[in-house]
Design a protein around this motif. Structure first.
Motif, PDB file in Angstrom:
ATOM      1  N   ALA A  87      15.780  53.466  -8.060  1.00 20.73           N
ATOM      2  CA  ALA A  87      17.007  52.925  -7.481  1.00 20.73           C
ATOM      3  C   ALA A  87      17.507  53.937  -6.462  1.00 20.73           C
ATOM      4  O   ALA A  87      18.018  54.999  -6.815  1.00 20.73           O
ATOM      5  N   ASP A 106      13.813  45.483  -4.414  1.00 13.35           N
ATOM      6  CA  ASP A 106      13.886  44.936  -3.058  1.00 13.35           C
ATOM      7  C   ASP A 106      12.518  45.029  -2.395  1.00 13.35           C
ATOM      8  O   ASP A 106      12.176  44.205  -1.551  1.00 13.35           O
ATOM      9  N   ARG A 151      19.703  58.112  -1.303  1.00 19.38           N
ATOM     10  CA  ARG A 151      20.766  57.310  -1.929  1.00 19.38           C
ATOM     11  C   ARG A 151      21.365  56.321  -0.936  1.00 19.38           C
ATOM     12  O   ARG A 151      21.730  55.204  -1.288  1.00 19.38           O
ATOM     13  N   ALA A 152      21.450  56.722   0.314  1.00 20.68           N
ATOM     14  CA  ALA A 152      22.024  55.861   1.352  1.00 20.68           C
ATOM     15  C   ALA A 152      21.131  54.663   1.683  1.00 20.68           C
ATOM     16  O   ALA A 152      21.594  53.703   2.297  1.00 20.68           O
ATOM     17  N   ASN A 205      20.172  52.461  -0.255  1.00 19.90           N
ATOM     18  CA  ASN A 205      20.794  51.348  -0.973  1.00 19.90           C
ATOM     19  C   ASN A 205      19.809  50.212  -1.267  1.00 19.90           C
ATOM     20  O   ASN A 205      20.002  49.072  -0.846  1.00 19.90           O
ATOM     21  N   MET A 206      18.733  50.552  -1.966  1.00 17.85           N
ATOM     22  CA  MET A 206      17.737  49.550  -2.346  1.00 17.85           C
ATOM     23  C   MET A 206      17.008  50.017  -3.596  1.00 17.85           C
ATOM     24  O   MET A 206      17.157  51.159  -4.029  1.00 17.85           O
ATOM     25  N   LYS A 237      12.049  48.689   5.760  1.00 18.09           N
ATOM     26  CA  LYS A 237      12.764  49.661   4.927  1.00 18.09           C
ATOM     27  C   LYS A 237      11.821  50.737   4.406  1.00 18.09           C
ATOM     28  O   LYS A 237      12.188  51.905   4.335  1.00 18.09           O
ATOM     29  N   ARG A 264      20.081  54.476  -4.417  1.00 22.79           N
ATOM     30  CA  ARG A 264      21.468  54.091  -4.192  1.00 22.79           C
ATOM     31  C   ARG A 264      22.358  55.110  -4.893  1.00 22.79           C
ATOM     32  O   ARG A 264      21.857  56.096  -5.432  1.00 22.79           O
ATOM     33  N   ASP A 265      23.655  54.895  -4.894  1.00 27.31           N
ATOM     34  CA  ASP A 265      24.577  55.879  -5.473  1.00 27.31           C
ATOM     35  C   ASP A 265      24.250  56.225  -6.920  1.00 27.31           C
ATOM     36  O   ASP A 265      24.370  57.371  -7.327  1.00 27.31           O
ATOM     37  N   ASP A 266      23.817  55.239  -7.702  1.00 24.12           N
ATOM     38  CA  ASP A 266      23.429  55.507  -9.098  1.00 24.12           C
ATOM     39  C   ASP A 266      21.933  55.803  -9.188  1.00 24.12           C
ATOM     40  O   ASP A 266      21.225  55.232 -10.000  1.00 24.12           O
TER      41      ASP A 266
END
Length: 133
Positions: free
Chosen positions: A52, A69, A32-33, A35-36, A106, A54-56
């Motif tokens: 995804a 990304d 989640r961290a 963020n991509m 990444k 990320r947080d969601d």
């Protein structure tokens, strides 16, 4: 002949490991961290997963308007070997067996986060390996 008989099996097993990864106590927060948004386009059989990270946290099978990304393209059998722990994705990228667009750095940072998930995938795929699924 491909290990996966159709796209629904890719979603069940590879999509399934990504879905469980979001809940994994060690890997989930790290994923989640990131963020991509990662899109993986599989061939043989054809299928697309968008994750995804990320947080969601989401795993979306099939087409989506969510902009990635990073986009990776590989045969589904390569993905199966990777999740079993039998394929070095970094070498695959270097040799062109796996295609990627976007920020490759990444991707390379994500690879170590997947290793704790390999046993989870092997457990999920065990029924198919035995011909039960």
């Amino acid at each position: 002949m491909s290990f996966f008989t159709d796209s629904s099996e890719i979603d069940k097993y590879i999509g399934g490991v990504f879905r469980e990864a979001g809940e994994h106590p060690q890997s989930g927060p790290k994923l989640r961290a990131a963020n991509m948004v990662l899109r993986v386009i599989y061939t043989d059989p054809a299928y697309q997963l968008t994750i995804a990270l990320r947080d969601d946290f989401q795993v979306i099978g099939g087409p989506t308007d969510l902009a990635p990304d990073i986009t990776m393209k590989m045969p589904a059998d390569v993905a199966d070997r990777f999740w079993r722990g039998d394929y070095n994705l970094t070498v695959g990228l270097a040799k062109g067996q796996v295609k990627a667009t976007g920020q490759i750095g990444k991707i390379l940072r994500l690879i170590p986060l997947t290793k704790p998930l390999f046993p989870m995938y092997r457990t999920m795929i065990a029924e198919k390996d035995c011909g039960v699924a």
